[in-house]
Design an enzyme around this catalytic site. Structure first.
Site, mmCIF file in Angstrom:
data_model
loop_
_atom_site.group_PDB
_atom_site.id
_atom_site.type_symbol
_atom_site.label_atom_id
_atom_site.label_comp_id
_atom_site.label_asym_id
_atom_site.label_seq_id
_atom_site.Cartn_x
_atom_site.Cartn_y
_atom_site.Cartn_z
ATOM 1 N N CYS A 7 -0.421 3.133 12.226
ATOM 2 C CA CYS A 7 -0.063 1.980 11.325
ATOM 3 C C CYS A 7 -0.372 0.729 12.533
ATOM 4 O O CYS A 7 -0.026 0.831 13.684
ATOM 5 C CB CYS A 7 1.301 1.990 11.057
ATOM 6 S SG CYS A 7 1.815 0.459 9.972
ATOM 7 N N THR A 17 2.679 5.402 7.899
ATOM 8 C CA THR A 17 3.214 5.422 6.588
ATOM 9 C C THR A 17 2.978 6.839 5.882
ATOM 10 O O THR A 17 2.157 7.346 6.438
ATOM 11 C CB THR A 17 2.701 4.199 5.563
ATOM 12 O OG1 THR A 17 1.449 4.512 5.543
ATOM 13 C CG2 THR A 17 3.035 2.994 6.322
ATOM 14 N N CYS A 33 -6.020 -2.255 8.466
ATOM 15 C CA CYS A 33 -4.659 -1.700 7.939
ATOM 16 C C CYS A 33 -5.163 -0.154 7.707
ATOM 17 O O CYS A 33 -5.958 0.194 6.916
ATOM 18 C CB CYS A 33 -4.232 -2.149 6.335
ATOM 19 S SG CYS A 33 -2.688 -1.306 5.577
ATOM 20 N N ASN A 34 -4.308 0.807 8.260
ATOM 21 C CA ASN A 34 -4.469 2.020 8.200
ATOM 22 C C ASN A 34 -4.470 2.694 6.677
ATOM 23 O O ASN A 34 -5.347 3.330 5.952
ATOM 24 C CB ASN A 34 -3.636 2.897 9.163
ATOM 25 C CG ASN A 34 -4.118 3.002 10.333
ATOM 26 O OD1 ASN A 34 -4.681 3.617 11.065
ATOM 27 N ND2 ASN A 34 -3.483 1.905 11.305
ATOM 28 N N THR A 35 -3.285 2.425 6.199
ATOM 29 C CA THR A 35 -3.076 2.921 4.918
ATOM 30 C C THR A 35 -3.959 2.541 3.683
ATOM 31 O O THR A 35 -4.199 3.123 2.813
ATOM 32 C CB THR A 35 -1.321 2.233 4.454
ATOM 33 O OG1 THR A 35 -0.665 2.861 5.560
ATOM 34 C CG2 THR A 35 -1.009 3.064 3.207
ATOM 35 N N LYS A 40 7.130 -6.132 10.707
ATOM 36 C CA LYS A 40 6.278 -7.090 9.904
ATOM 37 C C LYS A 40 7.322 -8.277 9.567
ATOM 38 O O LYS A 40 6.518 -9.513 9.180
ATOM 39 C CB LYS A 40 6.256 -6.411 8.262
ATOM 40 C CG LYS A 40 5.055 -5.310 8.384
ATOM 41 C CD LYS A 40 4.941 -4.560 6.991
ATOM 42 C CE LYS A 40 3.818 -3.437 6.836
ATOM 43 N NZ LYS A 40 2.575 -4.155 7.067
ATOM 44 N N ARG A 50 0.830 -1.235 0.098
ATOM 45 C CA ARG A 50 0.082 0.023 0.113
ATOM 46 C C ARG A 50 0.786 1.303 -0.024
ATOM 47 O O ARG A 50 0.476 2.348 -0.402
ATOM 48 C CB ARG A 50 -1.001 0.108 1.151
ATOM 49 C CG ARG A 50 -2.136 -0.773 1.123
ATOM 50 C CD ARG A 50 -1.927 -2.379 1.258
ATOM 51 N NE ARG A 50 -1.148 -2.671 2.411
ATOM 52 C CZ ARG A 50 -0.151 -3.840 2.528
ATOM 53 N NH1 ARG A 50 0.074 -4.518 1.588
ATOM 54 N NH2 ARG A 50 0.282 -3.804 3.766
#
Length: 234
Positions: free
Chosen positions: A191, A123, A81-83, A160, A51
């Site tokens: 994030c 991010t 997931c934020n992004t 990750k 992303r």
């Protein structure tokens, strides 16, 4: 009591953060037996293109995932997931389902903390989203300088990769403390990997964990304690 709604979760970005989100869903559900829990349909898809890479093609993949969750019986969606929320409109239109928005949830919580300036650890894409949503809450945003942001991303990818050790925790705490020194009155874990190595105990200001708040809202919506968000028209 009416039957609870079925939650569809777009996950795998990354897998550990999705599992953390699912654990919170279970923990926050008031249940005395298996049947009291909400039904959750989850697509843990670590093959979603990055992303953070412009033009990676993540949007169509996320839209396909959302459509499949709708076809499987989901009533409402959440994105772990934020992004990936940059594709929220596409996801909703592809599925025809409402979305419980994590970015909106986090921004609102930051404002409710009483702060006027929020530091965001996320991010570049996530920061862009929070900048917009925080502005709508009449809040300023504090972010890392470019060099520190690059260092943050390196730490993020270590998380990750499964590194949750002391060094990673120390570095993440340092990023958060730097935001506070720059004037942040609340820190937003923008994030979903951040809360895996950073907690409220590490900070002298409030920390907002949008993933934690999203889990609470998902339970509330699915059990009918909170209204279902309005779905976008196709």
């Amino acid at each position: 009591m009416r039957e609870s709604l079925t939650l569809g979760v777009l996950g795998g970005m990354g897998p550990a953060a999705t599992l953390d989100f699912l654990a919170k869903l279970q923990a926050y559900t008031p249940a005395e037996r298996d049947q009291d829990h909400i039904r959750v349909l989850v697509d843990i898809n670590p093959k979603v293109p990055d992303r953070n890479t412009p033009g990676s093609g993540a949007g169509p993949v996320l839209a396909e995932m959302a459509g499949a969750l709708a076809g499987a019986g989901a009533d409402v969606l959440a994105i772990a997931c934020n992004t990936a929320h940059a594709h929220a409109d596409l996801i909703q239109r592809a599925s025809g389902l409402p979305l419980i928005d994590m970015i909106a949830t986090g921004a609102r919580a930051a404002r409710e903390s009483g702060a006027m300036r929020a530091g965001v650890l996320g991010t570049k894409g996530g920061i862009r989203l929070y900048r917009e949503y925080l502005a709508a809450q009449a809040m300023g945003i504090v972010v890392l300088e470019p060099e520190r942001q690059e260092a943050f991303m390196q730490v993020l990818y270590r998380i990750k990769g499964g590194d949750l050790g002391k060094e990673v925790r120390r570095e993440m705490k340092g990023f958060a403390e730097h935001l506070v020194k720059q004037g942040a009155e609340v820190v937003v874990a923008g994030c979903t990997e951040v809360p895996l190595v950073l907690s409220q105990e590490d900070l002298r200001v409030d920390m907002v964990d949008p993933g934690d708040l999203l889990a609470r809202r998902c339970v509330a919506v699915c059990l009918g304690y909170e209204p279902l968000p309005q779905a976008l028209s196709a």
